[in-house]
Scaffold this motif. Structure first.
Motif, PDB file in Angstrom:
ATOM      1  N   ARG A 123       3.449   0.679   2.993  1.00  0.00           N
ATOM      2  CA  ARG A 123       3.230  -0.422   3.929  1.00  0.00           C
ATOM      3  C   ARG A 123       3.223  -1.748   3.191  1.00  0.00           C
TER       4      ARG A 123
ATOM      5  N   THR B 269      -4.737   1.492   1.557  1.00  0.00           N
ATOM      6  CA  THR B 269      -4.972   0.573   2.684  1.00  0.00           C
ATOM      7  C   THR B 269      -6.473   0.430   2.931  1.00  0.00           C
TER       8      THR B 269
ATOM      9  N   SER C 190       0.862  -1.177   0.000  1.00  0.00           N
ATOM     10  CA  SER C 190       0.000   0.000   0.000  1.00  0.00           C
ATOM     11  C   SER C 190       0.902   1.232   0.000  1.00  0.00           C
TER      12      SER C 190
ATOM     13  N   GLU D 183       2.931  -2.122  14.161  1.00  0.00           N
ATOM     14  CA  GLU D 183       3.241  -1.089  15.144  1.00  0.00           C
ATOM     15  C   GLU D 183       2.241   0.068  15.112  1.00  0.00           C
ATOM     16  N   LEU D 184       2.290   0.891  16.138  1.00  0.00           N
ATOM     17  CA  LEU D 184       1.431   2.066  16.252  1.00  0.00           C
ATOM     18  C   LEU D 184       1.578   2.925  14.997  1.00  0.00           C
ATOM     19  N   GLY D 185       0.475   3.282  14.387  1.00  0.00           N
ATOM     20  CA  GLY D 185       0.507   4.121  13.192  1.00  0.00           C
ATOM     21  C   GLY D 185       0.774   3.371  11.897  1.00  0.00           C
ATOM     22  N   SER D 186       0.766   2.041  11.968  1.00  0.00           N
ATOM     23  CA  SER D 186       1.025   1.274  10.737  1.00  0.00           C
ATOM     24  C   SER D 186      -0.201   1.256   9.822  1.00  0.00           C
ATOM     25  N   GLY D 187      -1.388   1.374  10.409  1.00  0.00           N
ATOM     26  CA  GLY D 187      -2.600   1.427   9.586  1.00  0.00           C
ATOM     27  C   GLY D 187      -3.662   0.394   9.944  1.00  0.00           C
ATOM     28  N   LYS D 188      -3.610  -0.133  11.159  1.00  0.00           N
ATOM     29  CA  LYS D 188      -4.596  -1.143  11.581  1.00  0.00           C
ATOM     30  C   LYS D 188      -6.009  -0.552  11.610  1.00  0.00           C
ATOM     31  N   THR D 189      -6.123   0.660  12.173  1.00  0.00           N
ATOM     32  CA  THR D 189      -7.447   1.297  12.226  1.00  0.00           C
ATOM     33  C   THR D 189      -7.906   1.691  10.823  1.00  0.00           C
ATOM     34  N   THR D 190      -6.975   2.177  10.015  1.00  0.00           N
ATOM     35  CA  THR D 190      -7.303   2.546   8.628  1.00  0.00           C
ATOM     36  C   THR D 190      -7.853   1.332   7.876  1.00  0.00           C
TER      37      THR D 190
ATOM     38  N   GLU E 272      -7.390  -5.308  16.676  1.00  0.00           N
ATOM     39  CA  GLU E 272      -6.093  -4.642  16.537  1.00  0.00           C
ATOM     40  C   GLU E 272      -5.202  -5.119  17.688  1.00  0.00           C
TER      41      GLU E 272
ATOM     42  N   ASN F  69      -0.381   4.443   0.240  1.00  0.00           N
ATOM     43  CA  ASN F  69      -0.981   5.539   1.006  1.00  0.00           C
ATOM     44  C   ASN F  69      -2.217   5.037   1.760  1.00  0.00           C
ATOM     45  N   GLU F  70      -2.743   5.923   2.580  1.00  0.00           N
ATOM     46  CA  GLU F  70      -3.903   5.590   3.413  1.00  0.00           C
ATOM     47  C   GLU F  70      -5.087   5.091   2.573  1.00  0.00           C
TER      48      GLU F  70
ATOM     49  N   SER G 123       7.521   6.220   5.349  1.00  0.00           N
ATOM     50  CA  SER G 123       6.454   7.001   5.988  1.00  0.00           C
ATOM     51  C   SER G 123       5.064   6.697   5.437  1.00  0.00           C
ATOM     52  N   ASN G 124       4.970   6.350   4.156  1.00  0.00           N
ATOM     53  CA  ASN G 124       3.652   6.064   3.578  1.00  0.00           C
ATOM     54  C   ASN G 124       3.495   4.661   3.029  1.00  0.00           C
TER      55      ASN G 124
HETATM   56  N1  LIG Z   1      -0.090   3.305   3.322  1.00  0.00           N
HETATM   57  C1  LIG Z   1      -0.690   3.708   4.436  1.00  0.00           C
HETATM   58  N2  LIG Z   1      -1.662   2.951   5.002  1.00  0.00           N
HETATM   59  C2  LIG Z   1      -2.269   3.333   6.146  1.00  0.00           C
HETATM   60  N3  LIG Z   1      -1.989   4.446   6.823  1.00  0.00           N
HETATM   61  C3  LIG Z   1      -1.045   5.248   6.315  1.00  0.00           C
HETATM   62  C4  LIG Z   1      -0.356   4.921   5.114  1.00  0.00           C
HETATM   63  N4  LIG Z   1       0.555   5.903   4.857  1.00  0.00           N
HETATM   64  C5  LIG Z   1       0.422   6.781   5.844  1.00  0.00           C
HETATM   65  N5  LIG Z   1      -0.524   6.418   6.729  1.00  0.00           N
HETATM   66  C6  LIG Z   1      -0.875   7.155   7.970  1.00  0.00           C
HETATM   67  O1  LIG Z   1      -0.529   6.352   9.061  1.00  0.00           O
HETATM   68  C7  LIG Z   1      -1.488   6.472  10.089  1.00  0.00           C
HETATM   69  C8  LIG Z   1      -2.116   5.133  10.381  1.00  0.00           C
HETATM   70  O2  LIG Z   1      -2.897   5.263  11.527  1.00  0.00           O
HETATM   71  P1  LIG Z   1      -3.826   4.131  12.090  1.00  0.00           P
HETATM   72  O3  LIG Z   1      -4.612   3.508  11.005  1.00  0.00           O
HETATM   73  O4  LIG Z   1      -4.581   4.733  13.219  1.00  0.00           O
HETATM   74  O5  LIG Z   1      -2.747   3.076  12.628  1.00  0.00           O
HETATM   75  P2  LIG Z   1      -2.826   2.022  13.814  1.00  0.00           P
HETATM   76  O6  LIG Z   1      -4.262   1.704  14.057  1.00  0.00           O
HETATM   77  O7  LIG Z   1      -2.029   0.864  13.311  1.00  0.00           O
HETATM   78  O8  LIG Z   1      -2.174   2.659  15.001  1.00  0.00           O
HETATM   79  C9  LIG Z   1      -2.515   7.482   9.612  1.00  0.00           C
HETATM   80  O9  LIG Z   1      -2.188   8.745  10.120  1.00  0.00           O
HETATM   81  C10 LIG Z   1      -2.355   7.442   8.097  1.00  0.00           C
HETATM   82  O10 LIG Z   1      -2.692   8.661   7.485  1.00  0.00           O
END
Ligand SMILES: Nc1ncnc2c1ncn2[C@@H]1O[C@H](COP(=O)(O)OP(=O)(O)O)[C@@H](O)[C@H]1O
Ligand SMILES: [Mg+2]
Length: 142
Positions: A137, A12, A6, A34-41, A111, A8-9, A134-135
């Motif tokens: 995944r 995902t 992926s 890890e935190l911020g990897s995109g599990k919630t997304t 998650e 970008n957000e 950074s973006n």
């Molecule tokens: N390819 C990507 N997929 C998902 N999120 C991404 C991606 N690139 C950047 N991001 C950013 O990463 C963050 C993911 O947050 P989140 O989904 O809450 O993660 P988690 O639940 O794993 O902690 C968001 O701020 C999102 O904009």
């Protein structure tokens, strides 16, 4: 096993949406990364694929959120769990978790699922998200 990239957000979310659309009922998604990897997304995408209109939020502090799925004969509820702050089995029991995972018309997303892996059935969908930069995944589905 399936390996996806992926960039970008939005991508995902689209992967999540496809997973949600393919659900038949009784799926358990165990999400690691890890935190911020995109599990919630990814979870938001799954919810969208299940035709949930409500914007789903991270259940970090309340641990468990439940959403009703409209107009679906097989799937009634999406249960979204964040196991990060979960302290013990008693807490899990108190949330009704052990009954919820038995229901074949529920979809469960967890998650930090690896934290409660020993309580999950063998038949589950494990998704690991790895940060490449950074973006970007890597999303491993097995
Ligand atoms: N390819 C990507 N997929 C998902 N999120 C991404 C991606 N690139 C950047 N991001 C950013 O990463 C963050 C993911 O947050 P989140 O989904 O809450 O993660 P988690 O639940 O794993 O902690 C968001 O701020 C999102 O904009
Ligand atoms: Mg999250």
């Amino acid at each position: 096993m399936m390996n996806l990239i992926s960039n970008n957000e939005k991508e995902t979310r689209a992967i999540g949406r496809a997973l949600g659309e393919s659900c038949q009922g009784g799926e358990i998604f165990c999400l690691s990364g890890e935190l911020g990897s995109g599990k919630t997304t990814l979870s938001k995408g799954i919810a969208q694929g299940l035709k949930i209109k409500k914007n789903i939020t991270s259940p970090t502090f309340i641990i468990l959120n439940s959403y009703t799925i409209p107009k679906n004969s097989k799937i009634k509820k999406l249960i979204h769990i964040d196991a990060y702050r979960l302290k013990n089995t008693i807490e899990l029991e108190g949330l009704g978790f052990f009954d919820l995972i038995k229901e074949t018309n529920n979809i469960i997303i967890i998650e930090w699922g690896e934290k409660i892996k020993k309580y999950l059935p063998a038949k589950k969908i494990t998704i690991t998200i790895k940060n490449i930069n950074s973006n970007k995944r890597k999303i491993i589905i097995s």
